[in-house]
Design an enzyme around this catalytic site. Structure first.
Site: not given
Ligand SMILES: [Zn+2]
Length: 308
Positions: A245, A162, A125
């Site tokens: 995740d 992810d 991110h």
């Molecule tokens: Zn994530």
């Protein structure tokens, strides 16, 4: 296959506030899962400290100084709504960069066929000038540039499974056709980017998944979008932004993958690494917040990397 694992005790010393999902126990759970006879031949190496100059491949100096100045002498300081730093965060983040770069060195020198980096904080991110989503420095982006600058890699493919879109990696390589960025992620979900029509210079391939989808949708996105893009690109190196995740147990999202899906996806990317780039594959941990879902998934991922 010779598979190397990088980790380091400093990664446990990047602290986040009580109750924060991105916590040191994540790495303890992974270490326990890999402390098994099945992983006896894993080449375990302590991560080297990173070279600060390599961070500047993707982040400007002013940003690096902003992060450095934010590090407190004690306690935990927030730098955005969900991203924080503690006294050892600088050293942890720099060592994470060092581990990802060392992994690239290893696959180019032949010391390893593939490498898994178990580090934190995560990175995907982190945009050029913005820390967010638990991330400080964009480890995979720095490693991709390191492959280009130090090892002459012409084309690097980054595949990000992810469950959150890697807005930072997309931001960094938005107009750079020498790096392919492919992402599967839940949409809508944080950070809100990752629509199919975000294509950069034709080098960005986003395959968003609807909430409550699972194995079938994930594998179809891989088969129809990600793998053809990787094949068309013919990379000199494949880097995985390996977040776990999207596992069904994870508390932060609603995609219902299992360990078998990560095993399968790993095998697909290893096939491409064998076909295009002499098996060179580097996988760097991103998210994954349920300790069982995370550790079982990492075990499946690393076992597949070792088996080929
Ligand atoms: Zn994530």
């Amino acid at each position: 296959m010779t598979t190397r694992l990088y980790s380091h005790p400093i990664f446990l010393e990047h602290l986040t506030p009580p109750g924060h999902p991105e916590r040191p126990d994540r790495l303890r759970a992974i270490a326990r899962a890999l402390d098994d006879e099945a992983f006896a031949h894993l080449d375990r190496v302590e991560a080297p400290e990173g070279d600060e100059a390599t961070i500047l491949y993707v982040h400007p100096e002013s940003y690096v100084e902003h992060i450095r100045r934010a590090i407190p002498e004690e306690g935990i300081v927030s730098i955005d709504a969900d991203t924080s730093v503690s006294p050892k965060s600088w050293q942890a983040a720099l060592t994470g960069v060092g581990a990802a770069n060392a992994a690239v060195d290893d696959v180019f020198s032949g010391k390893a066929d593939n490498v898994f980096v178990a580090s934190r904080p995560p990175g995907h991110h982190a945009e050029k000038t913005t820390a967010m989503g638990f991330c400080l420095f964009n480890n995979v982006a720095i490693a991709a540039r390191h492959a280009q600058k130090k090892h002459g890699a012409g084309r690097v493919a980054i595949v990000d499974w992810d469950v959150h879109h890697g807005n930072g990696t997309q931001d960094i390589f938005w107009d750079d056709p020498s790096v392919l960025y492919c992402s599967t992620h839940q949409m809508p979900l944080y950070p809100g980017t990752g629509a199919e029509n975000e294509t950069g210079a034709g080098n960005i391939v986003n395959a968003p998944l609807a909430p409550q989808s699972g194995s079938e949708a994930f594998r179809e996105a891989f088969r129809s979008r990600v793998l053809p893009a990787v094949d068309g690109f013919a990379p000199d190196l494949i880097i995985i932004s390996a977040g776990f995740d999207a596992h069904h147990r994870d508390p932060l999202a609603e995609i219902n993958l299992t360990e078998e899906d990560f095993d399968w996806a790993t095998g697909q990317l290893m096939d491409r690494a064998a076909r295009h780039c002499g098996n060179r594959l580097v996988s760097v941990l991103e998210g994954g917040y349920d300790l069982q879902g995370l550790s079982f998934s990492v075990a499946a991922h690393v076992a597949r990397m070792m088996k080929g």
